[in-house]
Scaffold this active site. Sequence first.
Site, PDB file in Angstrom:
ATOM      1  N   SER A 115       0.840  -1.199   0.000  1.00 49.56           N
ATOM      2  CA  SER A 115       0.000   0.000   0.000  1.00 49.56           C
ATOM      3  C   SER A 115       0.871   1.243   0.000  1.00 49.56           C
ATOM      4  O   SER A 115       1.956   1.256   0.587  1.00 49.56           O
ATOM      5  CB  SER A 115      -0.903   0.011   1.238  1.00 49.56           C
ATOM      6  OG  SER A 115      -1.551   1.260   1.382  1.00 49.56           O
ATOM      7  N   TYR A 139      -2.130   0.105   9.615  1.00 46.61           N
ATOM      8  CA  TYR A 139      -2.278  -0.536   8.310  1.00 46.61           C
ATOM      9  C   TYR A 139      -0.990  -0.403   7.501  1.00 46.61           C
ATOM     10  O   TYR A 139      -0.451  -1.393   6.982  1.00 46.61           O
ATOM     11  CB  TYR A 139      -3.447   0.111   7.564  1.00 46.61           C
ATOM     12  CG  TYR A 139      -3.686  -0.443   6.181  1.00 46.61           C
ATOM     13  CD1 TYR A 139      -4.271  -1.691   6.013  1.00 46.61           C
ATOM     14  CD2 TYR A 139      -3.346   0.289   5.048  1.00 46.61           C
ATOM     15  CE1 TYR A 139      -4.501  -2.203   4.733  1.00 46.61           C
ATOM     16  CE2 TYR A 139      -3.587  -0.199   3.772  1.00 46.61           C
ATOM     17  CZ  TYR A 139      -4.165  -1.448   3.634  1.00 46.61           C
ATOM     18  OH  TYR A 139      -4.386  -1.948   2.378  1.00 46.61           O
ATOM     19  N   LYS A 143       1.862  -3.439   6.468  1.00 49.35           N
ATOM     20  CA  LYS A 143       2.280  -3.665   5.085  1.00 49.35           C
ATOM     21  C   LYS A 143       3.798  -3.550   4.956  1.00 49.35           C
ATOM     22  O   LYS A 143       4.446  -4.377   4.288  1.00 49.35           O
ATOM     23  CB  LYS A 143       1.597  -2.650   4.161  1.00 49.35           C
ATOM     24  CG  LYS A 143       0.115  -2.868   3.955  1.00 49.35           C
ATOM     25  CD  LYS A 143      -0.162  -4.069   3.077  1.00 49.35           C
ATOM     26  CE  LYS A 143      -1.622  -4.125   2.660  1.00 49.35           C
ATOM     27  NZ  LYS A 143      -1.923  -5.289   1.769  1.00 49.35           N
TER      28      LYS A 143
END
Length: 299
Positions: A115, A139, A143
């Site tokens: 991402s 998040y 990643k």
Amino acid sequence: MAERRVAWVTGAAGFIGRHVSAKLAREGWSVLGLDRAPSATPNHIAGDLSSALFGKAFQASGAPDLVFHGAGTGSVGESARDLAASQRDLVSATETLLAALLSKAPSARVVFPSSAAVYGTPPEGRASEESPAIPINPYGTSKLVSEWMLRDVAAATSLRPVMLRYFNVGGSDPSGRIGQSTPKATLLTKVAAEHVVGKRTHISIYGTDYPTRDGTCVRDYIHVEDLAVGHVQALEYLERGLELGIDVAALVGDRPRDRGLGAVKLGLARSELELALVELCRAGEARLGVSLHLDRKST
């Protein structure tokens, strides 16, 4: 007849996973879906990503030539609400997957949908592959940690990964067979489309005082079908590199961890203002007999 190559797709029931599975199947791959939820792939094993699940996968398909590792928490907000689940569903699952591959498929190719959230807030306002990775939420961190694990394994073994970084993914299969069906989706393109067909009462635009033409935020979007093509091209990149004798592992060792070596950013050549995207939806208003109701909220 040449034997069909095997591709595992973790997160096969997800929005991106379903489109990548369909694209790989059209390209002649034998696709095995792995997800705790049912997927549309003809061959699917349901369950959490664990050693036991990967054992079943080896029994079902043999060693994979490719793994698209798309499992994990699907959004920034979701990861912030349940940090433990976010770490388990991606970081721990990546570790378990790598252990399984090194045991029985040490030369597999791994395509990892990372991402652009790994960049955090770039000082220059835009992120490239050369921008430092400084995530600002769980998040993006999960990643990035998974990227690090993949690079470390590539540096020490014959497993070869490529990481793709992108932000907002929208659209659907042109035939309308598959698309984003996430409940309470937050992606603006999805929200606007649902409003036009009467599924939402209004659209909220968060932030109207940005230094842009209309005061709304600039965002980078990519169509999910283009993204699926990009993942297959990433696989082709890995295979061509090996055919040309390019040592990806040697490259990994030459660059700092926080600089996206082995990571490719996917997106359009241009970004869009949020309000400009909403205005595009007005083209369908007259035909459907609805009007768009905007709720503009300042930051």
